[in-house]
Design an enzyme around this catalytic site. Structure first.
Site, mmCIF file in Angstrom:
data_model
loop_
_atom_site.group_PDB
_atom_site.id
_atom_site.type_symbol
_atom_site.label_atom_id
_atom_site.label_comp_id
_atom_site.label_asym_id
_atom_site.label_seq_id
_atom_site.Cartn_x
_atom_site.Cartn_y
_atom_site.Cartn_z
ATOM 1 N N CYS A 81 41.528 14.898 11.593
ATOM 2 C CA CYS A 81 41.509 14.127 10.336
ATOM 3 C C CYS A 81 41.402 12.622 10.575
ATOM 4 C CB CYS A 81 42.739 14.442 9.497
ATOM 5 S SG CYS A 81 42.782 16.159 8.972
ATOM 6 N N ASN A 123 41.611 18.095 1.026
ATOM 7 C CA ASN A 123 41.608 17.421 2.322
ATOM 8 C C ASN A 123 40.335 17.836 3.074
ATOM 9 O OD1 ASN A 123 41.981 16.577 4.944
ATOM 10 N ND2 ASN A 123 44.109 17.261 5.090
ATOM 11 N N HIS A 155 43.201 8.457 4.056
ATOM 12 C CA HIS A 155 42.836 9.860 4.288
ATOM 13 C C HIS A 155 43.491 10.675 3.183
ATOM 14 C CE1 HIS A 155 42.308 13.773 5.884
ATOM 15 N NE2 HIS A 155 43.542 13.904 6.336
#
Ligand code: UT7
Length: 328
Positions: free
Chosen positions: A114, A285, A255
């Site tokens: 990520c 996500n 993020h």
């Protein structure tokens, strides 16, 4: 004069297929209330069987090139941040390069899960500042739907597919032009990893260990506890190095892992909720794609404008984490 890197354009691409929370309640024992309340997610996009990470990446890259007023032939560096490559090898960046019709530039994948886009922009910044390359395509692209365990409600509700890209170019800047005076480009980057937390977030398959692709496993609440502290600390580091206070940032593009993590960082650093670009409700996500997807959304709708101070941040498997301060 000093060489600095600059975000010349951005673009994003999402698969057509929408998977809502209600759709997921038909797959695992969960509710729209639980997912929205714990994460802020209401839907996510999912690829079709014949759609690959490289397809999403190439589509985002084309939009970013158009936004930057560049053509594929200008590109001399491609970095694809992904944890879900098309194939074990070659790099998805090589496949994307071919899809863009380029045959003579540096191209490689970067794996920081990520945090991949933060790592990739930081890496491109170093290439461009060194003078070795002039025009970089930096892409975050993922098809996490392919590595989810669709029987595990603790993880399958969280992730989505998508891609986003920056076109970054090198430009000479006067040595005496300080960050506060309006220099446009990447101001500061910070990237970190602490491998003792591998077991908190990982995929339980791989070429060398199992010869399988595996599924994503996460101890979500333990990752959550690490996130606010580590991300805030990276943000403070880049601010301190630049002589800028977090409250002076125009836009915070985090993020998109969990709305509660974003809120925790906003509270800790005394930011205002109006500064936050949040796309988690519609995207979920999307790992390395989440930051350029959110950034492109805010450029497209007119929030992020030329001259704005923007903070990017992420944390992911590794654990990896980092932050970038830039002026658009
Ligand atoms: O992008 C990479 C980095 N990733 C992250 O930053 C994610 C970080 N973690 C998180 O965002 C959160 O930890 C989650 C959203 C994953 C989970 O939220 P939480 O508040 O930490 O919940 P929890 O894991 O502590 O679980 C609470 C309860 C449990 O039930 P019991 O044991 O209290 O009875 C779970 O079994 O919620 C249950 N639960 C669910 N219930 C309905 C877990 N998943 C679900 C679900 N639907 N999908």
């Amino acid at each position: 004069m000093t060489l600095r890197s600059y975000v010349a354009g951005c673009g994003a691409h999402l698969p057509e297929k929408v998977l809502t929370n209600d759709d997921i309640t038909k797959i695992v024992d969960t509710t729209d209330d639980w997912i929205q309340g714990r994460t802020g997610i209401s839907e996510r996009r999912i690829v079709e069987d014949n759609e690959f990470t490289s397809d999403l990446a190439a589509a985002a890259a084309k939009k970013a090139l158009e936004n930057a007023g560049k053509s594929a032939s200008d590109v001399d560096l491609i970095i694809v941040a992904t944890a879900t490559p098309d194939l074990t090898f070659p790099a998805t960046a090589a496949i994307v390069q071919a899809k863009l019709g380029i045959s003579n530039c540096t191209a490689f994948d970067l794996q920081a899960v990520c945090s991949g886009f933060i790592y990739a922009v930081s890496t491109a910044d170093k290439f461009l500042r060194s003078g070795s390359h002039k025009c970089a395509l930096v892409i975050g692209a993922e098809t996490f739907s392919r590595i989810l365990d669709w029987e595990d409600r603790t993880t399958c509700v969280l992730f989505g597919d998508g891609a986003g890209a920056f076109v970054m170019t090198a430009q000479f800047v006067d040595d005496d032009m300080s960050e506060q005076q309006g220099f446009s480009g990447i101001i500061e980057t910070e990237i970190q990893c602490d491998g003792q937390y591998v077991d908190l977030l990982y995929v339980d398959g791989g070429v060398s260990r199992t010869q399988t692709t595996g599924h994503l496993r996460m101890q979500g609440n333990k990752v959550f506890r690490q996130a606010i502290e580590r991300i805030s600390s990276a943000m403070v580091t880049v601010c301190d190095r630049s002589g800028i206070y977090p409250k002076d940032i125009d836009w915070f593009v985090p993020h998109q892992a969990n709305e509660r993590i974003i809120h925790g960082i906003v509270t800790k650093l005394e930011l205002r909720s109006e500064q936050v670009v949040s796309t988690i409700a519609k995207h979920g996500n999307t790992s390395a794609a989440s930051i350029p997807l959110a950034y492109s959304t805010a450029v497209e709708d007119g929030r992020i404008k030329s001259g704005d101070l923007v903070m990017l941040e992420a944390m992911g498997g590794g654990l990896t984490w980092g932050a970038i301060l830039l002026r658009a």
